[in-house]
Scaffold this motif. Structure first.
Motif, PDB file in Angstrom:
ATOM      1  N   GLU A 260      67.571 -74.385  35.355  1.00 46.23           N
ATOM      2  CA  GLU A 260      68.763 -75.237  35.246  1.00 46.23           C
ATOM      3  C   GLU A 260      68.651 -76.147  34.016  1.00 46.23           C
ATOM      4  OE1 GLU A 260      69.611 -77.845  38.579  1.00 46.23           O
ATOM      5  OE2 GLU A 260      71.647 -78.224  37.839  1.00 46.23           O
TER       6      GLU A 260
ATOM      7  N   GLY B 285      81.002 -79.170  35.819  1.00 46.97           N
ATOM      8  CA  GLY B 285      79.758 -79.450  35.103  1.00 46.97           C
ATOM      9  C   GLY B 285      79.417 -78.420  34.038  1.00 46.97           C
TER      10      GLY B 285
ATOM     11  N   GLY C 140      79.393 -77.305  45.690  1.00 44.64           N
ATOM     12  CA  GLY C 140      78.289 -76.408  45.994  1.00 44.64           C
ATOM     13  C   GLY C 140      77.008 -76.897  45.323  1.00 44.64           C
ATOM     14  N   GLY C 141      77.160 -77.690  44.262  1.00 42.09           N
ATOM     15  CA  GLY C 141      75.997 -78.229  43.561  1.00 42.09           C
ATOM     16  C   GLY C 141      75.728 -79.675  43.962  1.00 42.09           C
ATOM     17  N   GLN C 142      76.767 -80.505  43.872  1.00 40.48           N
ATOM     18  CA  GLN C 142      76.574 -81.936  44.101  1.00 40.48           C
ATOM     19  C   GLN C 142      77.666 -82.500  44.992  1.00 40.48           C
ATOM     20  OE1 GLN C 142      75.033 -83.749  40.182  1.00 40.48           O
ATOM     21  NE2 GLN C 142      76.864 -82.649  39.627  1.00 40.48           N
TER      22      GLN C 142
ATOM     23  N   LYS D  21      69.447 -74.076  31.019  1.00 44.06           N
ATOM     24  CA  LYS D  21      70.892 -73.851  30.900  1.00 44.06           C
ATOM     25  C   LYS D  21      71.586 -75.086  30.318  1.00 44.06           C
ATOM     26  CE  LYS D  21      73.506 -74.749  34.299  1.00 44.06           C
ATOM     27  NZ  LYS D  21      73.412 -74.831  35.688  1.00 44.06           N
ATOM     28  N   ASN D  22      71.226 -76.261  30.840  1.00 46.29           N
ATOM     29  CA  ASN D  22      71.951 -77.472  30.448  1.00 46.29           C
ATOM     30  C   ASN D  22      71.555 -77.995  29.068  1.00 46.29           C
ATOM     31  OD1 ASN D  22      72.753 -77.073  33.030  1.00 46.29           O
ATOM     32  ND2 ASN D  22      72.112 -79.042  33.829  1.00 46.29           N
TER      33      ASN D  22
ATOM     34  N   GLY E 237      79.020 -75.707  40.079  1.00 41.95           N
ATOM     35  CA  GLY E 237      77.687 -75.195  40.352  1.00 41.95           C
ATOM     36  C   GLY E 237      77.697 -73.895  41.147  1.00 41.95           C
ATOM     37  N   GLY E 238      78.681 -73.770  42.052  1.00 41.71           N
ATOM     38  CA  GLY E 238      78.708 -72.592  42.913  1.00 41.71           C
ATOM     39  C   GLY E 238      79.892 -71.681  42.694  1.00 41.71           C
ATOM     40  N   ASN E 239      80.964 -72.210  42.117  1.00 48.73           N
ATOM     41  CA  ASN E 239      82.228 -71.480  42.019  1.00 48.73           C
ATOM     42  C   ASN E 239      82.929 -71.721  40.706  1.00 48.73           C
ATOM     43  OD1 ASN E 239      82.999 -70.386  44.663  1.00 48.73           O
ATOM     44  ND2 ASN E 239      82.694 -72.506  45.280  1.00 48.73           N
TER      45      ASN E 239
ATOM     46  N   LYS F  47      79.834 -85.919  45.620  1.00 51.06           N
ATOM     47  CA  LYS F  47      80.191 -87.167  44.952  1.00 51.06           C
ATOM     48  C   LYS F  47      81.066 -87.998  45.887  1.00 51.06           C
ATOM     49  CE  LYS F  47      80.047 -84.106  41.172  1.00 51.06           C
ATOM     50  NZ  LYS F  47      80.736 -82.854  40.908  1.00 51.06           N
TER      51      LYS F  47
HETATM   52  N1  LIG Z   1      75.353 -79.720  29.944  1.00 47.71           N
HETATM   53  C1  LIG Z   1      75.503 -78.781  30.873  1.00 47.71           C
HETATM   54  N2  LIG Z   1      75.567 -77.477  30.520  1.00 47.71           N
HETATM   55  C2  LIG Z   1      75.708 -76.520  31.442  1.00 47.71           C
HETATM   56  N3  LIG Z   1      75.801 -76.746  32.767  1.00 47.71           N
HETATM   57  C3  LIG Z   1      75.736 -78.027  33.184  1.00 47.71           C
HETATM   58  C4  LIG Z   1      75.591 -79.109  32.266  1.00 47.71           C
HETATM   59  N4  LIG Z   1      75.561 -80.274  32.980  1.00 47.71           N
HETATM   60  C5  LIG Z   1      75.666 -79.926  34.285  1.00 47.71           C
HETATM   61  N5  LIG Z   1      75.770 -78.581  34.405  1.00 47.71           N
HETATM   62  C6  LIG Z   1      75.853 -77.781  35.628  1.00 47.71           C
HETATM   63  O1  LIG Z   1      77.054 -78.079  36.302  1.00 47.71           O
HETATM   64  C7  LIG Z   1      76.895 -77.726  37.684  1.00 47.71           C
HETATM   65  C8  LIG Z   1      77.400 -78.859  38.541  1.00 47.71           C
HETATM   66  O2  LIG Z   1      78.745 -79.043  38.217  1.00 47.71           O
HETATM   67  P1  LIG Z   1      79.756 -79.664  39.268  1.00 47.71           P
HETATM   68  O3  LIG Z   1      79.249 -80.975  39.727  1.00 47.71           O
HETATM   69  O4  LIG Z   1      81.111 -79.623  38.654  1.00 47.71           O
HETATM   70  O5  LIG Z   1      79.651 -78.571  40.447  1.00 47.71           O
HETATM   71  P2  LIG Z   1      79.989 -78.740  41.971  1.00 47.71           P
HETATM   72  O6  LIG Z   1      81.278 -79.473  42.105  1.00 47.71           O
HETATM   73  O7  LIG Z   1      78.827 -79.306  42.672  1.00 47.71           O
HETATM   74  O8  LIG Z   1      80.112 -77.216  42.432  1.00 47.71           O
HETATM   75  P3  LIG Z   1      81.402 -76.367  42.868  1.00 47.71           P
HETATM   76  O9  LIG Z   1      82.590 -76.966  42.169  1.00 47.71           O
HETATM   77  O10 LIG Z   1      81.114 -74.986  42.418  1.00 47.71           O
HETATM   78  O11 LIG Z   1      81.476 -76.466  44.346  1.00 47.71           O
HETATM   79  C9  LIG Z   1      75.399 -77.457  37.899  1.00 47.71           C
HETATM   80  O12 LIG Z   1      75.190 -76.050  37.903  1.00 47.71           O
HETATM   81  C10 LIG Z   1      74.787 -78.093  36.658  1.00 47.71           C
HETATM   82  O13 LIG Z   1      73.547 -77.501  36.312  1.00 47.71           O
END
Ligand SMILES: Nc1ncnc2c1ncn2[C@@H]1O[C@H](COP(=O)(O)OP(=O)(O)OP(=O)(O)O)[C@@H](O)[C@H]1O
Ligand SMILES: [Mg+2]
Length: 333
Positions: A204, A283, A12-14, A207-208, A156-158, A16
């Protein structure tokens, strides 16, 4: 036996993409920027370019993810985005086979949509694998043993909670909240309490880099936003102690849901989880102070994986090198 040579995680965020023998070849926001026109939409940017447009365009432009809560929400834009990504990594259409990482609770209809999508993008064979199994592999867990593993992936989303026996999921739960909800909560609270409007991209970063689960952490950052009343730009220092009460309810909810999952399991299974520890990945598991917070408030042993954002896709990459195990996972799903 099909040989798979690509893996994709449409978060939902990235998004890969992993290519066998090359490693991670792409990681970009799962985002599309488009503007409505009289005959539909005109595309303004994809991936990183779409993210760069966030908050910087007129109100008409929408920046959105075509994947919402692990489901394909907008097939045409998802296809557009993936065609762009695979072109970027110089993929030759119809030359490869791919595995797609998906959440454990996905419906048959949604599975079909993922297969159709990747076929359209130019893959011959498309197979689905549960993300949580890949996370275990990425974290170095032996998924062929009879030991039970549990993964809490905070993305990012879940938030995806999965209990794994051998190479298949025996229990799973998904919370429709993720890092993006924390970003919104940060932006909303700062607007409400301090009278400054900041964008989601700034939230964001806060948060990070500033938010922490240590209640007394002393990180801080100067941010610039727009004053709600005067509409004039204003700079302001945000401390981790300001963010702590905003982020805490989110993590409390993750712990509560994880504990409910464990207590609903038969004792032989929960015993294994207690011996093995619960894996925290995704993340958001990289947030400062999570380890300390889990030790204080989580009733079970836990392990936070390294490089949480990439554990699952790297695990999928390892599976591309072990096609026998990969085929067993595909058959079981
Ligand atoms: N150091 C950090 N502290 C907190 N959050 C972080 C950090 N680094 C990255 N993130 C967050 O992690 C999220 C992305 O993580 P990830 O790539 O695992 O998600 P995703 O696989 O895209 O989403 P989902 O699994 O929900 O479909 C984003 O919200 C990002 O801002
Ligand atoms: Mg994810």
């Amino acid at each position: 036996m099909t040989k798979y040579n690509y893996a994709i995680e449409l978060g939902g965020g990235q998004t890969k993409i992993y290519q066998k023998d090359c490693g991670l070849v792409l990681c970009e926001p799962t985002l599309v920027a488009a503007e409505p026109t009289s005959s539909g939409y005109s595309l303004l940017g994809l991936g990183k370019e779409a993210k760069a447009l966030m908050g910087k365009t007129n109100d008409e432009v929408e920046v959105f993810s075509p994947i919402v809560n692990g489901k394909i929400n907008n097939f045409e834009y998802a296809q557009e985005l993936l065609e762009y990504f695979f072109e970027k990594v110089k993929y030759k259409k119809n030359s490869g086979n791919i595995i797609v990482l998906v959440g454990c609770g996905i419906s048959n209809n949604d599975k079909k949509l993922y297969r159709d999508l990747l076929h359209k993008v130019g893959f011959k064979e498309v197979a689905l694998v549960p993300t949580a199994v890949c996370t275990c592999v990425g974290a170095g867990k032996n998924i062929s043993s009879t030991k039970i593993n549990m993964v809490v992936n905070i993305g990012g989303g879940n938030v995806d909670i999965s209990v794994i026996n051998r190479n298949s999921i025996i229990k799973g739960a998904t919370l429709g909240i993720g890092g993006r909800n924390i970003d919104s909560a940060i932006a909303q609270t700062i607007a409400y309490d301090d009278g400054i409007v900041i964008g989601l991209a700034t939230a964001e970063i806060l948060k990070n880099e500033v938010a922490s689960l240590f209640s007394n952490d002393t990180l801080n950052m100067e941010v610039t936003g727009v004053d709600v009343e005067s509409k004039v730009p204003r700079s302001y220092i945000i401390n981790s102690s300001d963010l702590y009460p905003i982020i805490l309810p989110f993590f409390d909810e993750v712990l509560r849901a994880s504990e409910v999952t464990i207590t609903s399991l038969p004792p032989e299974i929960s015993k294994d989880i207690i011996n093995n520890g619960v894996l925290f990945a995704g993340g958001v598991s990289q947030i400062s102070g999570l380890n300390d917070y889990l030790k204080k408030y989580f009733r079970y042993p836990s392990i936070i994986v390294e490089d949480g954002e990439f554990t699952s896709i790297n695990g999928a990459g390892k599976l591309l090198d072990d096609q026998e195990l990969l085929n067993r996972i595909i058959e079981n799903f």
